[in-house]
Design a protein around this motif. Structure first.
Motif, PDB file in Angstrom:
ATOM      1  N   GLY A 252      11.092   9.544  -0.448  1.00 19.50           N
ATOM      2  CA  GLY A 252      10.877   9.219   0.967  1.00 19.50           C
ATOM      3  C   GLY A 252       9.408   9.383   1.360  1.00 19.50           C
ATOM      4  O   GLY A 252       8.832   8.521   2.034  1.00 19.50           O
ATOM      5  N   ARG A 253       8.805  10.488   0.928  1.00 22.19           N
ATOM      6  CA  ARG A 253       7.388  10.748   1.247  1.00 22.19           C
ATOM      7  C   ARG A 253       6.486   9.646   0.678  1.00 22.19           C
ATOM      8  O   ARG A 253       5.581   9.157   1.353  1.00 22.19           O
ATOM      9  N   PHE A 254       6.730   9.267  -0.583  1.00 17.15           N
ATOM     10  CA  PHE A 254       5.889   8.213  -1.179  1.00 17.15           C
ATOM     11  C   PHE A 254       6.196   6.841  -0.574  1.00 17.15           C
ATOM     12  O   PHE A 254       5.343   5.961  -0.578  1.00 17.15           O
ATOM     13  N   CYS A 255       7.416   6.662  -0.040  1.00 19.79           N
ATOM     14  CA  CYS A 255       7.727   5.401   0.652  1.00 19.79           C
ATOM     15  C   CYS A 255       6.850   5.265   1.895  1.00 19.79           C
ATOM     16  O   CYS A 255       6.366   4.173   2.208  1.00 19.79           O
ATOM     17  N   LYS A 256       6.661   6.361   2.606  1.00 17.53           N
ATOM     18  CA  LYS A 256       5.798   6.330   3.794  1.00 17.53           C
ATOM     19  C   LYS A 256       4.396   5.878   3.383  1.00 17.53           C
ATOM     20  O   LYS A 256       3.792   5.008   4.034  1.00 17.53           O
ATOM     21  N   GLN A 257       3.890   6.441   2.296  1.00 10.94           N
ATOM     22  CA  GLN A 257       2.559   6.061   1.801  1.00 10.94           C
ATOM     23  C   GLN A 257       2.535   4.576   1.399  1.00 10.94           C
ATOM     24  O   GLN A 257       1.578   3.854   1.716  1.00 10.94           O
ATOM     25  N   ALA A 258       3.594   4.122   0.719  1.00  6.65           N
ATOM     26  CA  ALA A 258       3.651   2.716   0.276  1.00  6.65           C
ATOM     27  C   ALA A 258       3.675   1.768   1.469  1.00  6.65           C
ATOM     28  O   ALA A 258       3.048   0.707   1.449  1.00  6.65           O
ATOM     29  N   VAL A 259       4.400   2.168   2.531  1.00  6.39           N
ATOM     30  CA  VAL A 259       4.444   1.346   3.746  1.00  6.39           C
ATOM     31  C   VAL A 259       3.047   1.272   4.360  1.00  6.39           C
ATOM     32  O   VAL A 259       2.579   0.198   4.759  1.00  6.39           O
ATOM     33  N   GLU A 260       2.354   2.410   4.404  1.00  5.62           N
ATOM     34  CA  GLU A 260       1.014   2.437   5.001  1.00  5.62           C
ATOM     35  C   GLU A 260       0.020   1.581   4.217  1.00  5.62           C
ATOM     36  O   GLU A 260      -0.908   1.018   4.787  1.00  5.62           O
ATOM     37  N   ASN A 261       0.220   1.478   2.901  1.00  8.13           N
ATOM     38  CA  ASN A 261      -0.693   0.695   2.061  1.00  8.13           C
ATOM     39  C   ASN A 261      -0.354  -0.796   2.029  1.00  8.13           C
ATOM     40  O   ASN A 261      -1.150  -1.594   1.535  1.00  8.13           O
ATOM     41  N   ALA A 262       0.823  -1.171   2.517  1.00  4.65           N
ATOM     42  CA  ALA A 262       1.253  -2.568   2.426  1.00  4.65           C
ATOM     43  C   ALA A 262       0.828  -3.338   3.671  1.00  4.65           C
ATOM     44  O   ALA A 262       0.863  -2.801   4.778  1.00  4.65           O
ATOM     45  N   PRO A 263       0.423  -4.602   3.505  1.00  4.13           N
ATOM     46  CA  PRO A 263      -0.078  -5.357   4.645  1.00  4.13           C
ATOM     47  C   PRO A 263       0.997  -5.891   5.581  1.00  4.13           C
ATOM     48  O   PRO A 263       0.709  -6.267   6.713  1.00  4.13           O
ATOM     49  N   ASP A 264       2.245  -5.923   5.132  1.00  2.00           N
ATOM     50  CA  ASP A 264       3.267  -6.702   5.829  1.00  2.00           C
ATOM     51  C   ASP A 264       4.470  -5.882   6.271  1.00  2.00           C
ATOM     52  O   ASP A 264       5.472  -6.452   6.698  1.00  2.00           O
ATOM     53  N   VAL A 265       4.413  -4.556   6.111  1.00  2.00           N
ATOM     54  CA  VAL A 265       5.536  -3.719   6.545  1.00  2.00           C
ATOM     55  C   VAL A 265       5.023  -2.600   7.444  1.00  2.00           C
ATOM     56  O   VAL A 265       3.852  -2.245   7.390  1.00  2.00           O
ATOM     57  N   GLU A 266       5.910  -2.069   8.292  1.00  2.60           N
ATOM     58  CA  GLU A 266       5.523  -0.937   9.129  1.00  2.60           C
ATOM     59  C   GLU A 266       6.708   0.010   9.272  1.00  2.60           C
ATOM     60  O   GLU A 266       7.862  -0.395   9.148  1.00  2.60           O
ATOM     61  N   LEU A 267       6.394   1.274   9.520  1.00  2.00           N
ATOM     62  CA  LEU A 267       7.429   2.307   9.577  1.00  2.00           C
ATOM     63  C   LEU A 267       7.991   2.429  10.996  1.00  2.00           C
ATOM     64  O   LEU A 267       7.252   2.675  11.943  1.00  2.00           O
ATOM     65  N   SER A 268       9.306   2.243  11.120  1.00  3.12           N
ATOM     66  CA  SER A 268       9.946   2.427  12.427  1.00  3.12           C
ATOM     67  C   SER A 268      10.388   3.861  12.634  1.00  3.12           C
ATOM     68  O   SER A 268      10.452   4.337  13.763  1.00  3.12           O
ATOM     69  N   GLY A 269      10.735   4.538  11.546  1.00  2.00           N
ATOM     70  CA  GLY A 269      11.160   5.920  11.694  1.00  2.00           C
ATOM     71  C   GLY A 269      11.743   6.470  10.413  1.00  2.00           C
ATOM     72  O   GLY A 269      11.937   5.747   9.439  1.00  2.00           O
ATOM     73  N   VAL A 270      12.005   7.784  10.460  1.00  2.00           N
ATOM     74  CA  VAL A 270      12.579   8.484   9.318  1.00  2.00           C
ATOM     75  C   VAL A 270      13.894   9.110   9.769  1.00  2.00           C
ATOM     76  O   VAL A 270      13.960   9.723  10.843  1.00  2.00           O
ATOM     77  N   VAL A 271      14.933   8.924   8.973  1.00  2.00           N
ATOM     78  CA  VAL A 271      16.231   9.529   9.272  1.00  2.00           C
ATOM     79  C   VAL A 271      16.440  10.707   8.314  1.00  2.00           C
ATOM     80  O   VAL A 271      16.379  10.538   7.094  1.00  2.00           O
ATOM     81  N   ARG A 272      16.653  11.905   8.886  1.00  2.00           N
ATOM     82  CA  ARG A 272      16.861  13.100   8.072  1.00  2.00           C
ATOM     83  C   ARG A 272      18.142  13.779   8.492  1.00  2.00           C
ATOM     84  O   ARG A 272      18.647  13.576   9.577  1.00  2.00           O
ATOM     85  N   ARG A 273      18.631  14.661   7.601  1.00  2.00           N
ATOM     86  CA  ARG A 273      19.833  15.415   7.955  1.00  2.00           C
ATOM     87  C   ARG A 273      19.526  16.373   9.110  1.00  2.00           C
ATOM     88  O   ARG A 273      20.280  16.508  10.040  1.00  2.00           O
ATOM     89  N   LEU A 274      18.372  17.045   9.053  1.00  2.00           N
ATOM     90  CA  LEU A 274      17.971  17.972  10.107  1.00  2.00           C
ATOM     91  C   LEU A 274      16.769  17.406  10.836  1.00  2.00           C
ATOM     92  O   LEU A 274      15.998  16.643  10.270  1.00  2.00           O
ATOM     93  N   GLN A 275      16.640  17.805  12.099  1.00  2.00           N
ATOM     94  CA  GLN A 275      15.426  17.404  12.817  1.00  2.00           C
ATOM     95  C   GLN A 275      14.226  17.994  12.098  1.00  2.00           C
ATOM     96  O   GLN A 275      14.330  19.020  11.430  1.00  2.00           O
TER      97      GLN A 275
END
Lengths: 301, 301
Positions: free
Chosen positions: A15-38
């Motif tokens: 999940g952590r590296f997915c956030k980084q991959a999204v930030e490095n990609a030109p065509d995707v953006e992060l809407s949010g993260v779903v976790r078991r706990l806040q």
């Protein structure tokens, strides 16, 4: 250009590296993260500015959910999300269950007019695509896959499977190449107070993840001394007339995350084209996994 | 199981190996060979029992035409055949013209409700698929492709381009790896009586096939002393965190033929599913290139 909106489900290494991959990609953006706990205090900094929720329904306008929960929980989580019509990608890695997962997810994805790309990490996933290519260039050969890179690597799926066992406080499972497609597995565990080591050891050795391999289990005080993020694989297919080899080595969850975000693109495009269903990595056209216009993606062909 | 009926168009090295590939495949069969001239004596044995014609219209029930004419003649031949509604595959290899060929063939294939898979040898073709996979695992890297295998190899496209020049009796173009994705090309030619060597040499060096590379041209008495069927390629993509490498080496026309017959399968399936158009190798799902049932093709995923 409208960017593809991604939700990351699960906040582990991948999940952590997915956030980084999204930030490095030109065509995707992060809407949010779903976790078991806040979001808990220790993750405050790395999740700064990110919308963190416990239920995907709390996020709006999700194009694709990247399911980065432990592998064995993935198919269940995927079923839950595609039943909302939201496309998913995951890196489910139990090779023997791929066909069963396909049978389970495919009709559901069609029913809810959505798309799931599953088993889409680097192995299974891109390595599966390489194995397919090796087969079609050399129909009469035999492919061997040897994991562990040059010095052995950390298997995320195996590590997560051991961590899920009662009495295990922390664990790491290393894969060492053992020649001709065979492997040794070295499992290091920190035990909970009062845990029965022999019982846990037997449970590990009988687990489908480990049952085929030469596995050693060692109880240690501090697994961090034995840990690594590195992993890799080597695929070979040799015949009298044609020899092929492919190798990949690097930060394991980073490679997985990069393939997942590329797969999110392919899932998004499949849904746009009303090609509903659940698909393995090799069932979608490779060009769909790249960013950019059709012409840009064909560059370097 | 009904077998896929193949016509081989052109009887050069690739055409010959296509016949072998068809014979080794469980799901395809040869309907006939289309040549410019009727079978001449020297080919009598190797074409024994094969229906040889000069016009594809003389063959009945063709599922896919494998166009194994010299690369530059391929797009013209493909247009002629898809205008009859017959699917084609070819290994057109001029990298810079791939986009133009796509624009040219795609609407025509749709118009005639058929399928063309073009640029589908080992490079372009399967190497292009590997390059795509390298890109998606390491979005921030740079891929180098180095041809020639360990000792240099025979480029079929380059050889055919030289052979097509007036005054050239016979030729071979060898590709030698020159480090970091660069190449040397060594061209050996037998001249026709009275041919102008300097003029031919300049024509070769200015040809788009050769213009980017360090090319030497040598006139020889007998090119067979310099010839080889072997060729190969090495693809590398290195970043700080992830390193990938793929290499392929073998009998050049055999590798091309194997990819072409696999592509014939993919073209056949695309037409069955009414997915009409002209596609590069990376635009079709990899699973479609393998023989067997869906379950068999997913084995080893």
């Amino acid at each position: 250009m409208r960017k593809i909106k991604i939700a990351i489900i699960g906040w582990g290494n991948v999940g952590r590296f997915c956030k980084q991959a999204v930030e490095n990609a030109p065509d995707v953006e992060l809407s949010g993260v779903v976790r078991r706990l806040q979001s808990v205090d220790k993750d405050k900094d790395e999740l700064k500015g990110v919308c963190v929720v416990t239920d995907i329904d709390a996020l709006k306008d999700i194009d694709v959910a990247v399911v980065s929960v432990p592998s064995r929980e993935a198919p269940g989580k995927v079923k839950e999300i595609i039943s909302k019509g939201i496309p998913t990608v995951d890196s489910f890695d139990v090779h023997d269950h791929i066909q069963a997962v396909k049978k389970d997810l495919h009709p559901l994805a069609i029913q809810y007019k959505t798309v799931s790309i599953f088993g889409a990490g680097w192995d299974p996933g891109t390595d599966s695509a390489i194995r397919t290519i090796l087969r079609l260039i050399s129909p009469d050969g035999q492919t061997t896959t040897t994991f562990g890179g040059t010095k052995g690597g950390r298997s995320m799926g195996h590590t997560a499977a051991v961590k899920a066992i009662d009495g295990v406080k922390n664990a790491v499972s290393l894969t060492l190449p053992n020649g001709a497609g065979c492997h040794k597995r070295k499992v290091y565990i920190e035990l909970m107070p009062g845990a029965d080591f022999e019982k846990i050891k037997n449970q590990i050795c009988q687990d489908p993840y480990f049952v085929h391999d030469d596995t050693s289990v060692t109880a240690v005080e501090d697994i961090s001394l034995f840990d690594t993020m590195n992993h890799g694989g080597e695929l070979e297919r040799l015949t009298r007339n044609i020899r092929q080899a492919y190798s990949v080595e690097g930060i394991n969850p980073m490679m997985t995350a990069n393939v997942l975000i590329a797969s999110a693109r392919a899932a998004y495009r499949a849904k746009q084209n009303a090609q509903y269903g659940a698909f393995t990595f090799i069932e979608r056209p490779l060009i769909d996994f790249l960013p950019g216009s059709f012409e840009e993606r064909l560059k370097g062909y």
